[in-house]
Design an enzyme around this catalytic site. Structure first.
Site, PDB file in Angstrom:
ATOM      1  CG  ASP A   1      -1.006   7.194 -25.474  1.00 49.88           C
ATOM      2  OD1 ASP A   1      -1.801   8.116 -25.731  1.00 49.88           O
ATOM      3  OD2 ASP A   1       0.203   7.229 -25.761  1.00 49.88           O
TER       4      ASP A   1
HETATM    5  N1  LIG Z   1       6.137   1.529 -20.697  1.00 47.87           N
HETATM    6  C1  LIG Z   1       6.979   1.480 -21.707  1.00 47.87           C
HETATM    7  O1  LIG Z   1       7.867   0.628 -21.763  1.00 47.87           O
HETATM    8  C2  LIG Z   1       6.903   2.482 -22.814  1.00 47.87           C
HETATM    9  C3  LIG Z   1       8.053   2.861 -23.489  1.00 47.87           C
HETATM   10  C4  LIG Z   1       7.939   3.825 -24.494  1.00 47.87           C
HETATM   11  C5  LIG Z   1       6.692   4.361 -24.805  1.00 47.87           C
HETATM   12  N2  LIG Z   1       5.587   3.963 -24.118  1.00 47.87           N
HETATM   13  C6  LIG Z   1       4.291   4.543 -24.468  1.00 47.87           C
HETATM   14  O2  LIG Z   1       3.948   5.496 -23.448  1.00 47.87           O
HETATM   15  C7  LIG Z   1       2.538   5.548 -23.318  1.00 47.87           C
HETATM   16  C8  LIG Z   1       2.212   5.275 -21.887  1.00 47.87           C
HETATM   17  O3  LIG Z   1       0.872   5.620 -21.624  1.00 47.87           O
HETATM   18  P1  LIG Z   1       0.449   6.461 -20.378  1.00 47.87           P
HETATM   19  O4  LIG Z   1      -1.016   6.495 -20.350  1.00 47.87           O
HETATM   20  O5  LIG Z   1       1.171   6.023 -19.156  1.00 47.87           O
HETATM   21  O6  LIG Z   1       1.039   7.913 -20.665  1.00 47.87           O
HETATM   22  P2  LIG Z   1       0.684   8.918 -21.859  1.00 47.87           P
HETATM   23  O7  LIG Z   1      -0.277   8.340 -22.796  1.00 47.87           O
HETATM   24  O8  LIG Z   1       1.976   9.408 -22.351  1.00 47.87           O
HETATM   25  O9  LIG Z   1      -0.082  10.078 -21.118  1.00 47.87           O
HETATM   26  C9  LIG Z   1       0.478  10.732 -20.047  1.00 47.87           C
HETATM   27  C10 LIG Z   1      -0.439  11.866 -19.701  1.00 47.87           C
HETATM   28  O10 LIG Z   1      -0.031  12.368 -18.456  1.00 47.87           O
HETATM   29  C11 LIG Z   1      -0.285  13.748 -18.440  1.00 47.87           C
HETATM   30  N3  LIG Z   1       0.690  14.387 -17.576  1.00 47.87           N
HETATM   31  C12 LIG Z   1       1.970  14.682 -17.824  1.00 47.87           C
HETATM   32  N4  LIG Z   1       2.530  15.295 -16.795  1.00 47.87           N
HETATM   33  C13 LIG Z   1       1.572  15.396 -15.857  1.00 47.87           C
HETATM   34  C14 LIG Z   1       1.547  15.950 -14.559  1.00 47.87           C
HETATM   35  N5  LIG Z   1       2.619  16.539 -14.014  1.00 47.87           N
HETATM   36  N6  LIG Z   1       0.390  15.875 -13.848  1.00 47.87           N
HETATM   37  C15 LIG Z   1      -0.694  15.289 -14.393  1.00 47.87           C
HETATM   38  N7  LIG Z   1      -0.711  14.766 -15.610  1.00 47.87           N
HETATM   39  C16 LIG Z   1       0.409  14.816 -16.338  1.00 47.87           C
HETATM   40  C17 LIG Z   1      -0.191  14.239 -19.853  1.00 47.87           C
HETATM   41  O11 LIG Z   1      -1.274  15.098 -20.114  1.00 47.87           O
HETATM   42  P3  LIG Z   1      -1.115  16.665 -19.838  1.00 47.87           P
HETATM   43  O12 LIG Z   1       0.100  17.113 -20.599  1.00 47.87           O
HETATM   44  O13 LIG Z   1      -2.390  17.252 -20.284  1.00 47.87           O
HETATM   45  O14 LIG Z   1      -0.933  16.795 -18.358  1.00 47.87           O
HETATM   46  C18 LIG Z   1      -0.341  12.969 -20.693  1.00 47.87           C
HETATM   47  O15 LIG Z   1      -1.484  13.006 -21.484  1.00 47.87           O
HETATM   48  C19 LIG Z   1       1.973   4.515 -24.259  1.00 47.87           C
HETATM   49  O16 LIG Z   1       1.611   5.100 -25.438  1.00 47.87           O
HETATM   50  C20 LIG Z   1       3.135   3.573 -24.459  1.00 47.87           C
HETATM   51  O17 LIG Z   1       3.067   2.893 -25.664  1.00 47.87           O
HETATM   52  C21 LIG Z   1       5.686   3.082 -23.102  1.00 47.87           C
END
Ligand SMILES: NC(=O)c1ccc[n+]([C@@H]2O[C@H](COP(=O)([O-])OP(=O)(O)OC[C@H]3O[C@@H](n4cnc5c(N)ncnc54)[C@H](OP(=O)(O)O)[C@@H]3O)[C@@H](O)[C@H]2O)c1
Ligand SMILES: NC(=O)c1ccc[n+]([C@@H]2O[C@H](COP(=O)([O-])OP(=O)(O)OC[C@H]3O[C@@H](n4cnc5c(N)ncnc54)[C@H](OP(=O)(O)O)[C@@H]3O)[C@@H](O)[C@H]2O)c1
Ligand SMILES: NC(=O)c1ccc[n+]([C@@H]2O[C@H](COP(=O)([O-])OP(=O)(O)OC[C@H]3O[C@@H](n4cnc5c(N)ncnc54)[C@H](O)[C@@H]3O)[C@@H](O)[C@H]2O)c1
Ligand SMILES: NC(=O)c1ccc[n+]([C@@H]2O[C@H](COP(=O)([O-])OP(=O)(O)OC[C@H]3O[C@@H](n4cnc5c(N)ncnc54)[C@H](O)[C@@H]3O)[C@@H](O)[C@H]2O)c1
Lengths: 461, 366, 102, 366, 461, 102
Positions: E388
């Protein structure tokens, strides 16, 4: 008949190549050995039954007898000898191969006529000389490793004499090829010269460098075989010999590297003999070096490995790498534990902090009292940057400042690998006789660098 | 032989010199263990925990009366000494060099006294070394205490509401406590700097991830592994080298000691006034006079927005672990001194010699 | 030098074989773990026993009356076969080490 | 437009809704910033820190009188409302669902009120989400607080004086605070277990090194990323699954909340009585009634040797960082609502709609 | 003369071997190319001037002319073509080589007499057929990559037809060898058959598999050259051709592996054409896969690399490996930074906690606002388990739930490598068009495993 | 089959050369990084242009009157040299990629 023999030789050659290739990987090495052995058997049978027709039976009988005698002797020696005596055995066998080549040369020498081609003459002469050198050189190497031959002869200007000697032999041989052979006794002269040079060559070399020398001599035997192959226009000898020759050279270079020497320093003297290597201690003896790759294999084929971390691990900040190593070994089915000495490091709990940082599972950390009885069952102990906490002086030497301190009994393990940067002492500032233990090998280098190499070697297995 | 464990009476002290576990070990070796009522309460040991392992829990007077050996953590005080009988063997920290009167009073009682803080720092005595075992906990707790008092958090955090910069922690004195403080602060994500008069500590500090602040030094600053008193010149150079870090620090932990002397003053009031508003100083040397000019023992002084916490309660406050370790040290010590439950009195032996301050009324050390 | 050129031109095929075999030897061996150095050396040693083929040829070609040649050939065969049999057997034993325990 | 920053009056509160840094940014965007005298004192901001960036520091009454927008952290209380004028815009957390009277009072004043705790949890609102920014600090501080109160240390240590086993930390509720608590406890070397009603939190907890305690569950336990109230059946199964860990835990941190409701009771008094002597519970949900039956807001209750600390002061006590983050949230919020220093009043827009509780005396939400 | 030529050929052969060897390492590849080119030049010059005496001048002139024309054409095409068009160019060139072999076969066909040895006949026939196949096959491959030839022909039972066809050709050729050639027109028939089969062979194969096919055809050309070498008893052609043939086969297998295919599935049909691969999205297009080794090279030769960690890094617990990667790159002189998005992960400061654990230097962590302008200068961005926070939908798509959220502008970098396990969405549950960007390559796999491989590839460079 | 055996026995040296060269080709190539696949393929392609030597021989041996052979030979040389020159040049360009920037 002839076609069949050719094809047999061809097949044998291919088995040699494939065998050698397979010998290069731990998993396939045994298969490689059998493959090559099979090819060799084929080639020998082919040579006996298909090379020539109308051979008198007595000859066949003699050959069979020779094969039987030699085969039984070879087999028995190979089976009986202790594991630790194997390198010298290789040297001995190699010497026999060289002798065989020299003898062939001698026989063929008798067939030289003035009308013989220069190529043939050159071939025969080289066969005799090289065969003789490998024979006597290998015997000397054998004797040295064996302990029979102890004194390291070291005349002044030894190298120069040596090198002049071999140049002399070459010049003489060249002269013979160009001028032609007058007298068959010359063959025996060449033989004698070769024998003497072999002795001269190997005698001054220190025991530690012997494996390199053996490998080099082995390569020479290969070349002798190839030369004989040229003589008989026999492809299997030619290709097999060259294979051994070139592979042997590469192997020799690799062995030199693993021992931090150059091939140059091996061939043209200043051979280990006189240099007192670091790690030789008058009372404690000699240390044995090892390489990451050797250590890796050893651990790969172990069932139980215990890691002993010490202050050096912290200094090198190698906590992440050691965890990687542990994970890797575990994945390969090895049981890995950490033995945590209560005063390892420089503060209470130093190792705990360190290993927690790299997420080592707490359950793998075992206290001294619990792990000490387990060293008996450990195939390999890897001591990383620890020193005082594994120093047997704490048990043995009442004069030592650490006498009375409980230590990790790593000595009970089957094999100990110690990683540190040098022979420097630890906190207590004292020598550690563990390093000189015959079961110990030293993996010198910064812990992070050394373990990183170890890990990548392990990954390749 | 009967070993009596006394309840600590010093204010703020929560430790006890014995734990049920160790009591059990002693008993299995043939000792009898008498524990004063409620001695372990503040270390989360109930009386029943002790009785369960066959120690007997007794009133204070009974313990004093029956025990052959009396064990404490803090030095015996006037109240204690009143109850001590001739020939009894006392074991506790005595700090005999700074407490000559105490030593005299013990001698007058014709008692025998071992001082636990005098265990020599040799390899085989490490498991009896209470200074080490307690300093270690002090180093940990000083950081926790500081973190709790601070108005900032330790780690760097890049968040949607902005970035929080990591706290800067500065540590004076890289002995046992200092090292553990480094480790703990580092774990929590702080940027840690540290300094010490002994130059061999540089590598140690770095091995735990701290940056070492080198103070140019000419002479020999250490002696047998301990620091010597610093020259004035050194003190000046130290200030120069450290000031920049000090004035940016969010948490300062001082642990510098010189055995048998007053602790060196490393942070003057003037320096405190230049520190960051909201910074915290934890002075672990407060009992020895403090490394910070401003600090008062067991008090929190606020000076120009800087909180200065003078404490020794650091290990006391993690009393469960502290008591366990102290008890284990005591166990090792007693095992070392005795054979088949009898004292060996090997007066030449280094550890015995070093710790035996008064022998049957005879003062051996000052 | 001249001789060399002559040899090459006369034995062109052999030269190619020599060169190619050298390359094969080098390529096949490079980058082996150090712990295999000794077994490999031992294996190569067994292979160099191929010289026995020459010894056999000597005997086959020897006149049954030529006792010297026969004797020398006989010894050569004995020594050669010791090299071969002993070599492979020892290598095999060394390689036992690499069996995974369990 | 004049933005007035009020000093927090709630007991124990050390935060302030603005930091000098952010004041500067607002001023550079053309706003005027009025800060109540000594508002930042407990967050280590001096009055001069504000005047230096051209904010004006004023007496309380002056701020109330002159400001167009009044900004606080805690809900406006009776005292505050007395000074509020018609048409003024109030911004603070209101917890309007649990505080209907407060909302009514504001409406009566014919003021306008935004509630910061009502910022919707959508991606683009993350930088205005005060619940997140403060919970995050709460998670960190809860661990520090617990560590400070405990009589044990966190990490495993194998020392000459014996081995200290690592502390066991159990965390209920793996939201923002729970996750940060896991991370912090883990960093300090504890063995961490955690549980949550929302099953998607398993992977998250594990990504920080905690062991997740799975509670068998049948129904949908979450709704739009938030937890629903747990069924009784779930509560029973939860107890079964967690009890073993609970009774061995040295530190328990509870963070479970259900938006707009009383916090669920997760630890009953009966359970507390079975816990380890010396254990500590930090109940971050105390303000919403507490996750532990025993806990009292802003009090430490000792029950059968177990310390139960009911608190919301966790973020308050790291006031410097908490204030910074809150201020940054406010800044982003104000920038979102305004254009060229004027409110846009886009009532349909999700964030405005969600947070605007009272508009000029009109109650929009209950 | 003859000797000189032999030696030239020998030298050329050696340069071919050495050149090929050097081509196998990034550092030495260029040198390898030059070495081989030099050898080739020698061989050509030698062939022209030393093979035959008393050649009429007109022939020399013609040869010179041919060389000039062809050389200039080849050179110009090679220099002018865009970087992205190179693979198809290789195919084109390869086709020319095949054609050349076929033409030689045709000429020699005319010289066949009834008394010709079977070997010779077999050689000539194979030359014509194989040359023709590579020629037409390569042209088709070229056309496909080029975009000229688009439609994938797919008859039912296509494979069977294809395989029957080639069996037919082989049977016919064998018959000719045994029965002898009656009519020289047969040569043209063979040529035609070869050409047709080449087309049949390549036509049904999908564009993505084309590189494998080219490599295979290339190997065939090598074999054709070797066969011609046998015909002329010309060693340089023989050895050079065989080298290319065997190396080509190995290369083909390696390429298949890298693409997760078997060579079998390549030769005997079910070739990619019909299978719709994962990662093809109707609106967004196709993704491009990459391997750890490709990624490693890319990063090794970069000047600035930015790492974007996300939640997946935490899930995989790959913080230690990424730190190792960063250290390794830094040691190789690459500037490495981490771009920390404020909401990466699942809690505020998630990435900070994670990277602090592996001791990543705080100064390398750069906030979003500070790093965003730096993506322009980044040669490679490595996105690890983030989704994201790098989704351009936040900028472009008002309907998206993340619209309005600030993101890391990784699209501005020269190249983007994305590591995740699959095409699954992240927290927000939406597609990410970044993955379909032409500058993006996907490195699928668990972050820890993939990065570990990447690190070990990098170490080998 | 018989033919094969015959061929081998008649061209024993060639057979050895073939086999050894095959081994060299295999050993030299195995375990190269994937990113070098394309340049390597390209380089190997250039090498396969060695067939031009054959084309040259055709022309050298052609009767100056035999226009067909000459023409075919001519084309073969042109095509071959395009393969060689273009092949090496393209490979070289691909390998520019591997120059360390700076
Ligand atoms: N930081 C905060 O405080 C907080 C709190 C709540 C929500 N959020 C939300 O969380 C999101 C964070 O974004 P982000 O880019 O860090 O994460 P993300 O958008 O959730 O994407 C994480 C990606 O990592 C991949 N993944 C998972 N396990 C993996 C592994 N073992 N090896 C390789 N890849 C792996 C997944 O794809 P695959 O499954 O294809 O591997 C997934 O698409 C945002 O949408 C944010 O709004 C953040
Ligand atoms: N734990 C405590 O509380 C505490 C406190 C004070 C003192 N001590 C004392 O410290 C000692 C601890 O024993 P130990 O075995 O852990 O440590 P040690 O005896 O001090 O030995 C550490 C060894 O690590 C090696 N080393 C240093 N840096 C290295 C690097 N980068 N890579 C690889 N090796 C490196 C050193 O040898 P090279 O230089 O040859 O590499 C050294 O011999 C004991 O004597 C103990 O009494 C402990
Ligand atoms: N081998 C053993 O058995 C053993 C056991 C425990 C401790 N030790 C060693 O003993 C040493 C002392 O440990 P400690 O913690 O009891 O020391 P301590 O409490 O006496 O002093 C703490 C630290 O303050 C430092 N210090 C003193 N004056 C200073 C000044 N003016 N400026 C800056 N720093 C100053 C000292 O150098 C020391 O590092 C350590 O090196 C420790 O490793 C050894
Ligand atoms: N996308 C965004 O913009 C954004 C921003 C912040 C938070 N969030 C998400 O919102 C969610 C809620 O976060 P929060 O910290 O505000 O939650 P919260 O404070 O409302 O509750 C804390 C935790 O307690 C749990 N809980 C409730 N009842 C329970 C019970 N009976 N037993 C066990 N656990 C129980 C909840 O599931 C939640 O994880 C989190 O997943 C967080 O990641 C999203």
């Amino acid at each position: 008949m002839d076609i069949l023999l050719s094809i047999i030789y061809l097949v044998a050659t291919v088995t040699f190549i494939v065998g050698l290739k397979l010998l290069g990987h731990p998993e396939t090495a045994k298969k490689g050995n059998s493959t090559a052995a099979l090819g060799m058997g084929l080639a020998i049978l082919g040579a006996i039954f298909l090379s020539k027709e109308n051979v008198p039976n007595i000859i066949y009988i003699l050959i069979a007898l020779a094969l039987l005698i030699g085969g039984v002797i070879g087999w028995l020696i190979a089976i009986k000898v202790e594991m630790t005596k194997m390198p010298e055995l290789v040297s001995l066998f190699n010497g026999f191969g060289g002798a065989s080549a020299a003898l062939i040369g001698l026989v063929e020498f008798g067939n030289i006529t003035t009308s013989s081609e220069a190529t043939i003459v050159a071939t025969i002469i080289s066969g005799v000389v090289i065969g003789a050198i490998t024979f006597s050189g290998s015997l000397v190497a054998w004797g040295k490793l064996n302990g029979t031959l102890k004194s390291v002869v070291k005349l002044p200007q030894y190298n120069i004499i040596n090198n002049l000697f071999i140049i002399g032999i070459i010049a003489f041989s060249a002269y013979l090829v160009i001028a032609g052979i007058g007298n068959p006794v010359i063959a025996y002269a060449l033989l004698a010269l070769g024998l003497v040079y072999g002795v001269l060559f190997v005698l001054p070399i220190g025991g530690a460098d012997m494996p390199v020398v053996i490998s080099l001599l082995n390569s020479l035997t290969g070349i002798a075989a190839a030369i004989t192959g040229v003589l008989y226009d026999n492809k299997v000898m030619l290709v097999g010999g060259i294979l051994v020759g070139s592979a042997g050279i590469i192997l020799t270079v690799a062995m030199c590297k693993a021992m931090n020497r150059t091939l140059g320093s091996v061939i043209f003297g200043n051979f280990g003999g006189a240099v007192v290597a670091e790690g030789v201690n008058k009372t404690l003896g000699t240390i044995t070096n090892t390489t990451p790759s050797d250590s890796a294999i050893m651990m790969n084929y172990a069932t139980n490995v215990i890691i002993v971390p010490g202050y050096g691990l912290a200094v090198a900040q190698a906590q992440h790498v050691i965890h990687e190593l542990e994970e890797l070994l575990t994945k390969k089915g090895v049981n890995v534990k950490y033995a945590i000495h209560p005063v390892a490091g420089r503060m209470p709990g130093h190792m705990n902090v360190l290993l927690a940082e790299s997420n080592v599972d707490y359950s793998l950390l075992v206290e001294m009292d619990d792990i000490n009885p387990q060293f008996n069952n450990a195939d390999v102990v890897l001591v990383v940057g620890a020193n005082d906490v594994v120093n047997p002086a704490a048990h043995n030497d009442p004069a030592s400042p650490i006498f009375g301190m409980p230590i990790l009994d790593v000595e009970n393990a089957k094999h100990i690998i110690v990683n540190k940067r040098s022979m420097n002492a630890g906190y207590a500032g004292i020598e550690n006789e563990l390093f000189y233990n015959s079961k110990t090998t030293m993996l010198f280098g910064d812990a992070k660098a050394a373990l990183t190499e170890l890990v990548s070697e392990l990954k390749g297995m | 032989m009967k070993i009596g464990i006394l309840k600590e009476t010093q204010k703020g002290e929560k430790r006890v010199a014995m734990s049920p576990n160790i009591a059990k070990q002693l008993i299995s070796k043939g000792f009898e263990v008498l524990v004063e009522e409620n001695a372990g309460k503040n270390s989360s040991y109930k009386n029943t925990d002790f009785t369960e392992v066959s120690a007997s829990v007794e009133k204070r007077e009974v313990v004093f009366k029956n025990a052959d050996v009396l064990v404490k953590i803090n030095p015996f005080d006037e109240e204690d000494l009143k109850l001590v009988n001739k020939g009894q063997i006392l074991m506790s920290q005595l700090f005999h060099m700074s407490n000559p009167e105490l030593v005299k009073s013990i001698a007058e009682k014709e008692a025998t006294a071992f001082s636990m803080d005098a265990v020599p720092r040799i390899s085989r005595a490490q498991d009896m070394d209470v200074l080490s075992s307690q300093s270690n906990l002090a180093g940990y707790k000083a950081v926790i205490l500081g973190a709790n008092e601070m108005t900032k958090i330790f780690p760097l955090m890049m968040t949607a509401a902005g970035t929080i910069t990591p706290s800067k922690v500065l540590i004076y004195g890289i002995g046992v406590a200092g090292l553990q403080a480094i480790a703990t602060a580092k774990r929590l994500g702080a940027v840690v700097e540290a300094t010490d008069i002994r130059s061999e500590t540089k590598e140690q500090a770095e091995s735990l991830g701290a940056k070492f602040i080198q103070v140019e030094s000419e002479g020999e600053e250490s002696e047998g592994g301990y620091a010597k008193e610093a020259s004035e010149d050194y003190a000046k150079r130290q200030k120069e080298a450290v000031d920049k870090s000090l004035f940016q620090a969010d948490l300062v932990i001082t642990t510098a000691n010189i055995p048998g002397r007053k602790a060196p003053v490393l942070i003057t009031e003037e320096q405190v006034s230049q520190m960051k508003n909201g910074a915290v100083i934890v002075d672990l040397a407060a009992a020895q006079g403090g490394n910070c000019e401003v600090s008062k023992m067991n008090k929190t002084v606020v000076k120009n927005g800087v909180k200065v916490i003078g404490t020794t309660i650091a290990p006391e406050s993690v009393s469960t672990n502290a008591s366990e370790l102290y008890a284990k040290n005591m166990y090792n010590f007693i095992m070392h001194l005795t054979e088949e439950n009898q004292f060996k009195w090997e007066l030449e032996e280094e550890i015995t010699d070093g710790t035996l301050i008064v022998k049957e009324g005879q003062i051996r050390k000052n | 030098m001249n001789e060399l050129i002559e040899f090459i031109s006369e034995n062109l095929q052999i030269t190619y074989i020599l060169i190619l075999a050298t390359f094969v030897g080098i390529e096949v061996i490079k980058s082996i773990p150090a712990v295999l150095h000794t077994p490999l050396m031992s294996g190569a040693n067994a292979l160099s026993g191929v010289v026995i083929v020459g010894a056999i040829l000597v005997m086959l070609n020897a006149d049954p009356e030529d006792y010297i040649s026969l004797a020398l050939g006989f010894i050569a065969v004995v020594l050669g076969i010791i090299n071969v049999v002993g070599g492979f057997a020892v290598t095999n034993r060394m390689l036992q080490m690499f069996k995974k325990k369990k």
